[in-house]
Motif scaffolding. Structure first.
Motif, PDB file in Angstrom:
ATOM      1  N   UNK A 125       0.828  -1.205   0.000  1.00  0.00           N
ATOM      2  CA  UNK A 125       0.000   0.000   0.000  1.00  0.00           C
ATOM      3  C   UNK A 125       0.862   1.256   0.000  1.00  0.00           C
ATOM      4  N   UNK A 126       1.993   1.208   0.668  1.00  0.00           N
ATOM      5  CA  UNK A 126       2.892   2.363   0.669  1.00  0.00           C
ATOM      6  C   UNK A 126       3.419   2.647  -0.730  1.00  0.00           C
ATOM      7  N   UNK A 127       3.577   1.596  -1.525  1.00  0.00           N
ATOM      8  CA  UNK A 127       4.097   1.739  -2.880  1.00  0.00           C
ATOM      9  C   UNK A 127       2.980   1.884  -3.917  1.00  0.00           C
ATOM     10  N   UNK A 128       1.734   1.769  -3.482  1.00  0.00           N
ATOM     11  CA  UNK A 128       0.603   1.794  -4.415  1.00  0.00           C
ATOM     12  C   UNK A 128       0.558   3.016  -5.333  1.00  0.00           C
ATOM     13  N   UNK A 129       0.870   4.225  -4.827  1.00  0.00           N
ATOM     14  CA  UNK A 129       0.806   5.390  -5.718  1.00  0.00           C
ATOM     15  C   UNK A 129       1.775   5.316  -6.898  1.00  0.00           C
ATOM     16  N   UNK A 130       2.770   4.462  -6.790  1.00  0.00           N
ATOM     17  CA  UNK A 130       3.733   4.302  -7.885  1.00  0.00           C
ATOM     18  C   UNK A 130       3.478   3.041  -8.706  1.00  0.00           C
ATOM     19  N   UNK A 131       2.387   2.348  -8.398  1.00  0.00           N
ATOM     20  CA  UNK A 131       2.083   1.083  -9.059  1.00  0.00           C
ATOM     21  C   UNK A 131       1.204   1.328 -10.286  1.00  0.00           C
ATOM     22  N   UNK A 132       1.735   1.031 -11.470  1.00  0.00           N
ATOM     23  CA  UNK A 132       1.001   1.280 -12.721  1.00  0.00           C
ATOM     24  C   UNK A 132      -0.279   0.468 -12.803  1.00  0.00           C
TER      25      UNK A 132
END
Length: 210
Positions: A134-141
């Motif tokens: 979830x922490x990386x979600x904003x960068x997940x295409x």
């Protein structure tokens, strides 16, 4: 922007987790039979085929098991895929129809009063691996692909057609029929409908007296 994204995601996660708990049911043969019933209801929709249900079965199954819902909520890719599936009139029709069936009330009563189900779901929900995702979600295409899919004009054209289709309102219009109430009244009057809750209360009483 990332902070706003995480705040919105957290809000939706909380809401859908509660919904998932309400929809929880077991994954035994009875659960699979209910999925077949859901597929049948899906086929009632205009332009939908029962076969089309197979494309969303994996996502909809999250509403049939509390643990699967927790796994879904704790995985941003699965979570936003589920949101895409929900933003569909055919899916909403299935959910609304199933929610008024006594067999689903049995499911909610059974699973909502099972402490083991809640413990398993919470364990999945608190999995640290999911939190990192979830922490990386904003960068997940893949996450953004599902988010942006809500702006697809075809989706809203489908909603426009559904809103003009009497079948879409069947879960509500069926309530005007006397026979609709008979089966529901039988469930309410049947003492065995509340057996799981009574068993939970008795178990709590045993532990309290020890």
């Amino acid at each position: 922007m990332i902070s706003t994204f995480n705040t919105l995601a957290a809000t939706v996660i909380a809401a859908l987790t509660l919904t998932g708990a309400a929809w929880a049911q077991s994954t035994d043969d009875g659960g699979e039979n209910k999925m077949e019933k859901a597929a049948e209801i899906y086929g009632e929709c205009e332009g939908a085929e029962v076969e089309d249900f197979e494309k969303i079965r994996e996502q909809v199954k999250a509403f049939t098991d509390m643990k699967i819902m927790a796994e879904t909520v704790n995985d941003p890719e699965k979570f936003f895929k589920l949101l895409s599936v929900i933003n569909d009139p055919h899916t909403i029709h299935v959910m609304a129809s199933c929610s008024t069936e006594p067999v689903m009330w049995d499911t909610w009563m059974k699973n909502g009063t099972d402490p083991e189900n809640w413990i398993a779901a919470m364990s999945e929900l608190m999995n640290p691996e999911g939190m990192m995702s979830w922490m990386m979600a904003p960068m997940n295409a893949n996450v953004w692909k599902e988010v942006l899919s809500h702006g697809n004009p075809e989706r809203y054209a489908k909603w426009s057609v559904a809103l003009l289709n009497p079948t879409f309102y069947k879960p509500v219009t069926d309530m005007t029929k006397a026979e609709w109430y008979s089966k529901r009244a039988d469930w309410i009057a049947d003492g065995s409908s509340y057996a799981p809750l009574m068993n939970l209360l008795m178990l709590d009483s045993v532990f309290s007296n020890e």
